[in-house]
Motif scaffolding. Structure first.
Motif, PDB file in Angstrom:
ATOM      1  N   ARG A  89       0.809  -1.219   0.000  1.00 24.28           N
ATOM      2  CA  ARG A  89       0.000   0.000   0.000  1.00 24.28           C
ATOM      3  C   ARG A  89       0.844   1.273   0.000  1.00 24.28           C
ATOM      4  NH1 ARG A  89      -5.434  -0.780   2.300  1.00 24.28           N
ATOM      5  NH2 ARG A  89      -5.240   1.135   3.488  1.00 24.28           N
ATOM      6  N   SER A  90       2.167   1.131   0.005  1.00 24.43           N
ATOM      7  CA  SER A  90       3.030   2.312  -0.012  1.00 24.43           C
ATOM      8  C   SER A  90       3.074   2.938  -1.406  1.00 24.43           C
ATOM      9  CB  SER A  90       4.445   1.945   0.448  1.00 24.43           C
ATOM     10  OG  SER A  90       4.463   1.649   1.835  1.00 24.43           O
ATOM     11  N   SER A  91       3.577   4.176  -1.455  1.00 23.42           N
ATOM     12  CA  SER A  91       3.693   4.879  -2.734  1.00 23.42           C
ATOM     13  C   SER A  91       4.565   4.096  -3.710  1.00 23.42           C
ATOM     14  CB  SER A  91       4.291   6.272  -2.516  1.00 23.42           C
ATOM     15  OG  SER A  91       3.441   7.074  -1.721  1.00 23.42           O
ATOM     16  N   ARG A  92       4.324   4.314  -4.981  1.00 22.68           N
ATOM     17  CA  ARG A  92       5.036   3.578  -6.035  1.00 22.68           C
ATOM     18  C   ARG A  92       5.721   4.559  -6.990  1.00 22.68           C
ATOM     19  NH1 ARG A  92       2.933  -2.116  -6.752  1.00 22.68           N
ATOM     20  NH2 ARG A  92       1.906  -2.527  -4.760  1.00 22.68           N
ATOM     21  N   PRO A  93       6.826   5.147  -6.541  1.00 21.01           N
ATOM     22  CA  PRO A  93       7.535   6.114  -7.381  1.00 21.01           C
ATOM     23  C   PRO A  93       8.341   5.421  -8.473  1.00 21.01           C
ATOM     24  CG  PRO A  93       8.777   5.726  -5.391  1.00 21.01           C
ATOM     25  CD  PRO A  93       7.485   4.941  -5.244  1.00 21.01           C
ATOM     26  N   THR A  94       8.899   6.212  -9.362  1.00 23.74           N
ATOM     27  CA  THR A  94       9.815   5.687 -10.370  1.00 23.74           C
ATOM     28  C   THR A  94      11.205   5.598  -9.750  1.00 23.74           C
ATOM     29  OG1 THR A  94       8.533   6.676 -12.160  1.00 23.74           O
ATOM     30  CG2 THR A  94      10.812   6.061 -12.653  1.00 23.74           C
ATOM     31  N   PHE A  95      11.774   4.392  -9.713  1.00 25.79           N
ATOM     32  CA  PHE A  95      13.103   4.170  -9.149  1.00 25.79           C
ATOM     33  C   PHE A  95      14.174   4.372 -10.224  1.00 25.79           C
ATOM     34  CE2 PHE A  95      10.614   2.117  -5.946  1.00 25.79           C
ATOM     35  CZ  PHE A  95      11.403   1.986  -4.812  1.00 25.79           C
ATOM     36  N   PRO A  96      15.414   4.669  -9.809  1.00 21.40           N
ATOM     37  CA  PRO A  96      16.532   4.641 -10.757  1.00 21.40           C
ATOM     38  C   PRO A  96      16.647   3.258 -11.398  1.00 21.40           C
ATOM     39  CG  PRO A  96      17.200   5.692  -8.706  1.00 21.40           C
ATOM     40  CD  PRO A  96      15.840   5.105  -8.467  1.00 21.40           C
ATOM     41  N   ARG A  97      17.120   3.190 -12.630  1.00 18.50           N
ATOM     42  CA  ARG A  97      17.177   1.927 -13.356  1.00 18.50           C
ATOM     43  C   ARG A  97      18.491   1.174 -13.146  1.00 18.50           C
ATOM     44  NH1 ARG A  97      12.932   0.749 -16.830  1.00 18.50           N
ATOM     45  NH2 ARG A  97      11.185   2.092 -16.228  1.00 18.50           N
ATOM     46  N   ASP A  98      19.457   1.798 -12.475  1.00 19.23           N
ATOM     47  CA  ASP A  98      20.713   1.102 -12.203  1.00 19.23           C
ATOM     48  C   ASP A  98      20.632   0.432 -10.831  1.00 19.23           C
ATOM     49  OD1 ASP A  98      22.617   3.089 -10.217  1.00 19.23           O
ATOM     50  OD2 ASP A  98      20.924   3.999 -11.266  1.00 19.23           O
ATOM     51  N   PRO A  99      21.349  -0.680 -10.631  1.00 18.74           N
ATOM     52  CA  PRO A  99      21.212  -1.426  -9.366  1.00 18.74           C
ATOM     53  C   PRO A  99      21.599  -0.635  -8.128  1.00 18.74           C
ATOM     54  CG  PRO A  99      22.998  -2.320 -10.721  1.00 18.74           C
ATOM     55  CD  PRO A  99      22.235  -1.369 -11.582  1.00 18.74           C
ATOM     56  N   GLU A 100      22.661   0.156  -8.202  1.00 20.53           N
ATOM     57  CA  GLU A 100      23.081   0.927  -7.034  1.00 20.53           C
ATOM     58  C   GLU A 100      22.067   2.021  -6.714  1.00 20.53           C
ATOM     59  OE1 GLU A 100      26.992   3.344  -5.306  1.00 20.53           O
ATOM     60  OE2 GLU A 100      26.999   2.529  -7.345  1.00 20.53           O
ATOM     61  N   GLY A 101      21.567   2.683  -7.750  1.00 19.31           N
ATOM     62  CA  GLY A 101      20.590   3.741  -7.540  1.00 19.31           C
ATOM     63  C   GLY A 101      19.288   3.218  -6.964  1.00 19.31           C
ATOM     64  N   ALA A 102      18.829   2.054  -7.467  1.00 19.66           N
ATOM     65  CA  ALA A 102      17.587   1.467  -6.956  1.00 19.66           C
ATOM     66  C   ALA A 102      17.741   1.073  -5.494  1.00 19.66           C
ATOM     67  CB  ALA A 102      17.215   0.248  -7.799  1.00 19.66           C
ATOM     68  N   GLU A 103      18.874   0.454  -5.160  1.00 20.41           N
ATOM     69  CA  GLU A 103      19.135   0.054  -3.774  1.00 20.41           C
ATOM     70  C   GLU A 103      19.182   1.269  -2.859  1.00 20.41           C
ATOM     71  OE1 GLU A 103      22.931  -1.784  -1.319  1.00 20.41           O
ATOM     72  OE2 GLU A 103      22.538  -2.584  -3.331  1.00 20.41           O
ATOM     73  N   ASP A 104      19.863   2.324  -3.291  1.00 22.57           N
ATOM     74  CA  ASP A 104      19.967   3.535  -2.482  1.00 22.57           C
ATOM     75  C   ASP A 104      18.602   4.174  -2.243  1.00 22.57           C
ATOM     76  OD1 ASP A 104      22.678   3.281  -2.216  1.00 22.57           O
ATOM     77  OD2 ASP A 104      23.191   4.745  -3.765  1.00 22.57           O
ATOM     78  N   GLU A 105      17.727   4.101  -3.253  1.00 21.81           N
ATOM     79  CA  GLU A 105      16.387   4.676  -3.100  1.00 21.81           C
ATOM     80  C   GLU A 105      15.614   3.954  -2.000  1.00 21.81           C
ATOM     81  OE1 GLU A 105      13.290   7.360  -4.836  1.00 21.81           O
ATOM     82  OE2 GLU A 105      15.460   7.246  -4.999  1.00 21.81           O
ATOM     83  N   PHE A 106      15.704   2.616  -1.983  1.00 13.18           N
ATOM     84  CA  PHE A 106      15.058   1.837  -0.928  1.00 13.18           C
ATOM     85  C   PHE A 106      15.618   2.226   0.444  1.00 13.18           C
ATOM     86  CE2 PHE A 106      14.020  -1.629  -4.129  1.00 13.18           C
ATOM     87  CZ  PHE A 106      12.653  -1.604  -3.927  1.00 13.18           C
ATOM     88  N   VAL A 107      16.946   2.228   0.552  1.00 13.78           N
ATOM     89  CA  VAL A 107      17.604   2.478   1.841  1.00 13.78           C
ATOM     90  C   VAL A 107      17.297   3.887   2.350  1.00 13.78           C
ATOM     91  CG1 VAL A 107      19.857   2.751   2.966  1.00 13.78           C
ATOM     92  CG2 VAL A 107      19.421   0.763   1.494  1.00 13.78           C
ATOM     93  N   THR A 108      17.336   4.855   1.455  1.00 10.92           N
ATOM     94  CA  THR A 108      17.023   6.234   1.841  1.00 10.92           C
ATOM     95  C   THR A 108      15.590   6.344   2.344  1.00 10.92           C
ATOM     96  OG1 THR A 108      18.621   7.149   0.272  1.00 10.92           O
ATOM     97  CG2 THR A 108      16.861   8.616   1.025  1.00 10.92           C
TER      98      THR A 108
END
Length: 324
Positions: A89-108
């Motif tokens: 049920r959480s928001s569904r933003p557009t994540f970065p398409r690179d693995p490091e960027g996607a991981e950082d988005e989750f962690v942040t």
């Protein structure tokens, strides 16, 4: 960055926590400064004297999957669990398409959620993808983690060069891959439309059995379907972070030594899991001067917390009591 409206998020069904939960609980959206919303359940909020337990679900899951654990694990301390950004049920933003960027988005998002919640420190528990992200979080914010509990964590080992060393993925996943090829992992559920819940039941009949003590009907199958029938935001991020489902593009074994030495780690595996359980021994080797404990729970597969909830709860309670 695209974000679902609050009305869209509220339209998503959730596992009924009451009357199932006996302890006091709060379920609500926590709004982050960037306007994203994190669906959060807090159990026993009145127990403020001990370090809270924070539980992070795995790929394709949500807070409802902890229903067999919430009461026991909140008997003596506050428990928080939330739907990861991009899931449930959480928001569904557009994540970065690179693995490091996607991981950082989750962690942040996890750290911003913690700040917004006002949690000084926590016992951090993550299952599968949640274990991977909890580890990444602990590398970046070790001062916030009193004990890191990894439950059948995904994404740790390096992919073997010898095909004979690769464990076979679960049957349900092979079936989905045979249909979808290179599409997002759970695209078949969205394609199925109203037949989606039935498809979940067909591919994962074990989910209904695991939660039979709480729900005699198809509640859990419908919950899993609706968690994954929306915009595949977190799912796309997971795809960016993985290769061939079982392997991370940035394996955590290559980084586990970066966690501060004084952060204790316990790794809990199902004895019958498809995850590589030798990872626990390898983590011990990489952290010789730190507390690392690994264990297997008999009669459990990947979803340890639901396969053997009483044993799992007892183990986690023991770990939490060792903190305070």
């Amino acid at each position: 960055m695209t974000v679902l409206s609050e009305n869209s998020l509220l339209a998503l069904p959730c596992v009924p926590l009451s009357p199932g939960l006996q302890n006091k609980f709060l379920a609500r959206y926590v709004s982050l400064p960037n306007q994203n919303k994190i669906w959060t359940v807090t159990v026993s909020p009145e127990l403020r004297d001990r370090t809270p337990l924070v539980m992070v679900h795995g790929f394709g899951g949500g807070v409802g999957l902890w229903i067999l654990n919430m009461d026991s694990l909140s008997a003596r301390r506050t428990l928080h669990t939330f739907d990861l950004l991009g899931f449930g049920r959480s928001s569904r933003p557009t994540f970065p398409r690179d693995p490091e960027g996607a991981e950082d988005e989750f962690v942040t998002s996890i750290e911003t959620w913690r700040e917004t919640m006002g949690i000084p420190s926590m016992i951090l528990l993550g299952h599968s993808l949640g274990g991977f992200l909890a580890t990444s979080y602990s590398i970046k914010y070790p001062e916030r983690v009193k004990h890191l509990i990894l439950v059948d964590p995904w994404g740790f080992p390096l992919r073997p060069t010898d095909p004979s060393e690769i464990r076979a993925p679960p049957t349900w996943f092979k079936a989905v891959v045979s249909v979808l090829g290179r599409s997002n992992p759970l695209a078949v559920l969205r394609v199925a439309g109203p037949w989606g819940p039935g498809l979940v039941q067909r591919f994962r009949p074990d989910f209904k059995r695991k939660f039979a003590d709480f729900f005699e009907d198809d509640t859990m199958s419908e919950y899993i379907y609706h968690c994954n029938a929306q915009n595949p935001s977190g799912e796309t991020a997971f795809k960016a972070m993985m290769e061939s489902f079982g392997w991370a593009r940035r394996p955590m074994l290559e980084r586990i030594h970066l966690i501060r030495k004084d952060v204790p780690i316990t790794m809990i595996y199902g004895a019958n899991t498809w995850i590589d359980t030798s990872t626990g021994k390898k983590v011990k080797m990489q952290r010789p001067d730190s507390y690392v404990r690994d264990m297997e729970i008999e009669g459990a597969s990947h979803h340890v917390y639901a396969d053997q909830p009483h044993i799992f709860n007892s183990v986690v309670e023991e770990i939490c009591d060792s903190v305070d």
